[in-house]
Structure formats: C-alpha cells, structure tokens
Motif scaffolding. Structure first.
Motif, mmCIF file in Angstrom:
data_model
loop_
_atom_site.group_PDB
_atom_site.id
_atom_site.type_symbol
_atom_site.label_atom_id
_atom_site.label_comp_id
_atom_site.label_asym_id
_atom_site.label_seq_id
_atom_site.Cartn_x
_atom_site.Cartn_y
_atom_site.Cartn_z
ATOM 1 N N GLY A 19 -15.166 27.473 1.913
ATOM 2 C CA GLY A 19 -15.431 27.021 0.546
ATOM 3 C C GLY A 19 -16.383 25.845 0.454
ATOM 4 N N GLU A 20 -16.467 25.346 -0.746
ATOM 5 C CA GLU A 20 -17.374 24.234 -1.028
ATOM 6 C C GLU A 20 -16.684 23.267 -1.982
ATOM 7 O OE1 GLU A 20 -21.648 25.067 -1.448
ATOM 8 O OE2 GLU A 20 -21.475 24.165 -3.449
ATOM 9 N N LEU A 21 -16.789 21.984 -1.691
ATOM 10 C CA LEU A 21 -16.170 20.956 -2.531
ATOM 11 C C LEU A 21 -17.165 19.833 -2.748
ATOM 12 C CD1 LEU A 21 -13.358 20.023 -3.796
ATOM 13 C CD2 LEU A 21 -13.200 18.553 -1.794
ATOM 14 N N THR A 22 -17.437 19.531 -4.002
ATOM 15 C CA THR A 22 -18.369 18.449 -4.344
ATOM 16 C C THR A 22 -17.629 17.334 -5.056
ATOM 17 O OG1 THR A 22 -20.266 19.938 -4.543
ATOM 18 C CG2 THR A 22 -20.395 17.841 -5.717
ATOM 19 N N PHE A 23 -17.947 16.099 -4.702
ATOM 20 C CA PHE A 23 -17.418 14.976 -5.470
ATOM 21 C C PHE A 23 -18.499 13.917 -5.673
ATOM 22 C CE2 PHE A 23 -16.078 14.368 -1.045
ATOM 23 C CZ PHE A 23 -16.514 13.082 -0.754
ATOM 24 N N ALA A 24 -18.415 13.269 -6.826
ATOM 25 C CA ALA A 24 -19.341 12.203 -7.199
ATOM 26 C C ALA A 24 -18.645 11.314 -8.218
ATOM 27 C CB ALA A 24 -20.628 12.780 -7.797
ATOM 28 N N GLY A 25 -18.955 10.029 -8.191
ATOM 29 C CA GLY A 25 -18.310 9.112 -9.115
ATOM 30 C C GLY A 25 -16.814 9.037 -8.944
ATOM 31 N N GLY A 26 -16.345 9.363 -7.742
ATOM 32 C CA GLY A 26 -14.913 9.287 -7.459
ATOM 33 C C GLY A 26 -14.119 10.485 -7.919
ATOM 34 N N GLU A 27 -14.816 11.511 -8.492
ATOM 35 C CA GLU A 27 -14.118 12.686 -9.000
ATOM 36 C C GLU A 27 -14.712 13.968 -8.429
ATOM 37 O OE1 GLU A 27 -14.290 12.557 -13.245
ATOM 38 O OE2 GLU A 27 -12.820 10.922 -13.401
ATOM 39 N N ILE A 28 -13.900 15.011 -8.426
ATOM 40 C CA ILE A 28 -14.349 16.320 -7.961
ATOM 41 C C ILE A 28 -15.211 16.959 -9.047
ATOM 42 C CG2 ILE A 28 -13.575 18.618 -7.256
ATOM 43 C CD1 ILE A 28 -11.025 17.226 -6.180
ATOM 44 N N GLY A 49 -12.991 9.236 -3.702
ATOM 45 C CA GLY A 49 -14.356 9.487 -3.264
ATOM 46 C C GLY A 49 -14.904 8.481 -2.282
ATOM 47 N N ARG A 50 -14.052 7.615 -1.779
ATOM 48 C CA ARG A 50 -14.467 6.614 -0.797
ATOM 49 C C ARG A 50 -13.777 6.890 0.534
ATOM 50 N NH1 ARG A 50 -12.630 1.230 -3.515
ATOM 51 N NH2 ARG A 50 -13.849 0.244 -1.841
ATOM 52 N N VAL A 51 -14.474 6.631 1.611
ATOM 53 C CA VAL A 51 -13.907 6.861 2.931
ATOM 54 C C VAL A 51 -12.863 5.791 3.227
ATOM 55 C CG1 VAL A 51 -14.355 7.011 5.401
ATOM 56 C CG2 VAL A 51 -16.055 7.890 3.787
ATOM 57 N N SER A 52 -11.651 6.233 3.516
ATOM 58 C CA SER A 52 -10.632 5.277 3.958
ATOM 59 C C SER A 52 -10.361 5.414 5.444
ATOM 60 C CB SER A 52 -9.336 5.460 3.161
ATOM 61 O OG SER A 52 -8.829 6.778 3.315
ATOM 62 N N TYR A 53 -10.709 6.603 6.002
ATOM 63 C CA TYR A 53 -10.521 6.828 7.437
ATOM 64 C C TYR A 53 -11.444 7.948 7.889
ATOM 65 C CZ TYR A 53 -8.408 8.322 11.847
ATOM 66 O OH TYR A 53 -8.205 8.674 13.148
ATOM 67 N N ARG A 57 -9.326 13.042 -9.333
ATOM 68 C CA ARG A 57 -9.745 12.077 -8.310
ATOM 69 C C ARG A 57 -10.105 12.789 -7.013
ATOM 70 N NH1 ARG A 57 -7.931 6.361 -7.530
ATOM 71 N NH2 ARG A 57 -7.561 7.028 -5.393
ATOM 72 N N ALA A 58 -11.155 12.296 -6.391
ATOM 73 C CA ALA A 58 -11.563 12.855 -5.098
ATOM 74 C C ALA A 58 -10.708 12.251 -4.000
ATOM 75 C CB ALA A 58 -13.042 12.597 -4.851
ATOM 76 N N ASP A 59 -9.433 12.641 -4.002
ATOM 77 C CA ASP A 59 -8.481 12.248 -2.959
ATOM 78 C C ASP A 59 -8.290 13.455 -2.056
ATOM 79 O OD1 ASP A 59 -8.227 9.887 -4.316
ATOM 80 O OD2 ASP A 59 -6.143 10.191 -4.938
#
Length: 382
Positions: free
Chosen positions: A23-32, A367-371, A348-350
């Motif tokens: 599949g494909e998943l896009t996120f921007a601005g912290g949201e999918i 949408g931010r890298v935590s790990y 949210r892009a979690d």
C-alpha cells in the motif's frame, strides 16, 4: 522539529477496513493525507500499523528514580522514559503515577514532582504524554486539596486504588513486608504500622468522601476509573460514582459486569504475553476470548502491547485488525481521542513501522519521528 511530508510506498498498511498489501500512506502537517506529498520512501518488506496508545504504564519509574534519592532532575527522567516509549511503538502514553500513603516513589510529594516534570517535558518530546493520577482512597487528609492539585498539574485521568491490607488489619496482624515498606517511605516501622491501623479505623468515612471527590472531578471533566475491581459489586459501586473505566479487573465477574453496562475494560498486556496473571487473577486471554476486553495496556512493561497484539494474531484468536485495535483504536476511544488509533485520512499521523521480524523499525507521532533504528533508516536518509 516540524511535521514531515512523506509518502510511504510498498509496505503492508493496516487500514480501518483491513490490510492493504503493498500500500501507500501519505502524511503532511501531522495528519494522514489522500493525495501524495513530499518524498516517496520505498518500504517494501515492512508493515505500517497505527501507533500504540498505552492507557496505563508505570515503567517510566525506572528512569525517574533509578536509585533511591539519585534522580533530582525529573524532566530529564521523563525525556529518557519517552525514548523507551517511542522505541516500543507507543505514540500516546498514559504515565500512571501513584498519590499514596505508601510514601517514597508513591508519595504525594514525589507525585507532585513527577507531574511537574511531565508538564515541563511535554513540549520537548514527540510522544504525546498523558499524566494519570492513581489515588489511594484511604488518604483522607488529601481529599480537600486534591482537585486543585489535579487542575494545576493538568491531569485529565484519575484512577482510584485501595492497597490497604484490610483483612490483616481487621485481625490486628501486621502485613508482610511492613518493615521494608516503611523504610522505603522513610518512616519508622512502628509509626508506619500505626498509620495503617489509623487509616483502617477511618474506613467508614471513605465512601462519602469518595462520592464528593468523584463528583467534583467528574464535573471538571476528569476521566475516572477504578483499579483491580474484585467483584461485580465493586464495579457497580465505582460506576455509580462515575468511574466508567475498569483497569485490570481481577475476576471474570467484575469484567462481565463492566462490559454489560458499557464500561471500558482495560487488561494488562504482560498478562497476555505471560499466558496469565502474575498475581493469580483472571487470565487476560480468557477475558479476550469472551469479548471482555476493550484495550490492552503496558502496565509495567513497555514492549508488551506490541508483543501481546501480535501473539493474539498468531494464535488465531483475533485477526491483525482486531488484535491491533486493542492497543490502538480501543484505548484511543477510551481516552476520548478520536483523532488517532487508526490510519485514516485526516487523522493524526501516528504510526509504527515493523520490520520482517516484527520489531519496531520506526515510530512517528503526529508526523514527527520519535524513533528510528536499523536498516530502515537508510531508506529515509538516501
């Protein structure tokens, strides 16, 4: 760091309606997002799942107090704990801190330091940290001040506990490990013993005080739960006070009563991983099989939610969507967080990226890298 714009391609994506292969998943601005955005990253061979929402965990204690009296910078301990949370795919974490007569790491003074540390750390970390106060109900002298403290510490979730050894106190017998418990709290054992007897003697005052406290907190919008419900009667009593969350019910009767009334049932993921309760309580596997579980929590072990969900899938008890829901969408709904727990447009892009061995390769929160670790990093950096 601002949220990224990325399109992840080639991975198996767990969508609300099932697994999307390649599949494909896009996120921007912290949201999918629906439309492609940003750089495309090939994640063929990986799986993308919703970020884990951990409803109750106290594993952070080892970071806040690795040795008694050694940790003074509470915020730094919270930041260290957040790194462990992210490494285990947790994107929203409820940090469960005692406010108890037990003293030491469970005492009111230490709780205040923890909650202030969480407040100070939240703007410096990526994982969404949610403080939970676990209140020991026989701490009667704390009732009047507690609502204002909870408001000041910005605690949205309170759970009621009772760890007094009532049976032994009723018999006039000292509980096991009393001396060790007293010394951990910095008390003389005789003083500690007298304190237990005094609290037990005031037991009749507790229900009315609880009714008032629960009403005050509920009116302020605080989410309420009970811990270790032992019987159907326990659950009914707590529900009548507005505590609609049952954490780790000890018996099937308590879980059945909660579920029948629409109360949320949270079980411990270590119970699933171990194949049973380490205290001899109801088996989480049995309760899940009977449909008596809304969410799994880390309890004391942050790797367990991921492991438990995948074990439930491999055993055939649940499919991947049903198993993973117990650590993502289910807990998000209990917390009233409708913006997470699923990989859907506008949410949210979690998300968690699992490698071929089902280990955490990367975690994104908002949408931010935590790990991020291992071979997957090369795909993002090249």
């Amino acid at each position: 760091m601002s949220a990224l714009e990325l399109t992840l391609t080639g991975a198996d994506v767990l969508r609300p309606d099932g697994v999307e292969r390649g599949g494909e998943l896009t996120f921007a601005g912290g949201e999918i997002q629906t439309a492609r955005a940003g750089r495309a990253i090939d994640l063929t061979g990986y799986r993308i799942l919703p970020g884990i929402v951990d409803l109750h965990g106290d594993g952070f204690e080892r970071h806040l107090a690795p040795r008694r009296g050694a940790m003074k910078q509470m915020t730094e301990g919270v930041i260290a704990a957040e790194a462990e949370l992210a490494a285990n795919g947790i994107t929203t974490a409820v940090l469960a801190q005692f406010y108890s007569w037990e003293g030491g790491l469970r005492g009111p003074d230490f709780a205040g330091q923890v909650f202030e540390g969480i407040k100070a750390a939240r703007s410096r970390v990526v994982t969404d940290l949610v403080p939970q106060l676990r209140f020991e109900i026989h701490l009667l002298d704390a009732y009047d001040e507690l609502p204002s403290q909870i408001a000041r510490w910005q605690v949205p979730y309170v759970v009621f506990n009772d760890h007094l050894p009532h049976d032994r106190l009723a018999q006039g017998k000292k509980p096991p490990r009393l001396t060790g418990q007293a010394l951990k709290a910095g008390r003389n054992p005789d003083v500690h013993w007298q304190m237990l007897k005094d609290m037990h003697a005031r037991r009749p005052e507790v229900p009315a005080a609880l009714d008032k406290l629960a009403a005050t907190l509920g009116a302020a919008g605080v989410r309420l739960g009970s811990h270790d419900d032992h019987s159907a009667g326990d659950r009914i009593t707590w529900r009548d006070r507005g505590a609609r969350i049952s954490e780790f019910p000890e018996t099937m009767a308590a879980a059945e009563t909660a579920k029948a009334a629409g109360d949320a049932v949270i079980l411990g993921s270590p119970n699933v991983v171990r194949g049973g309760s380490h205290k001899g309580n109801a088996s989480a596997l049995d309760l899940i099989t009977m449909g008596l579980c809304d969410a799994l929590a880390s309890d004391y072990h942050y790797p367990s939610p991921r492991r438990a969900a995948l074990m439930l899938e491999r055993s055939g008890l649940l499919d991947l969507a049903g198993a993973w829901r117990l650590v993502s969408e289910g807990p998000a709904q209990i917390l009233g967080l409708e913006d997470r727990g699923r990989l859907g447009t506008g949410l949210r892009a979690d998300l968690v990226i699992l490698d071929a061995d089902d280990q955490i390769a990367a975690t994104f929160s908002g949408g931010r890298v935590s790990y991020m670790s291992g071979d997957v990093a090369a795909r993002f950096l090249t």
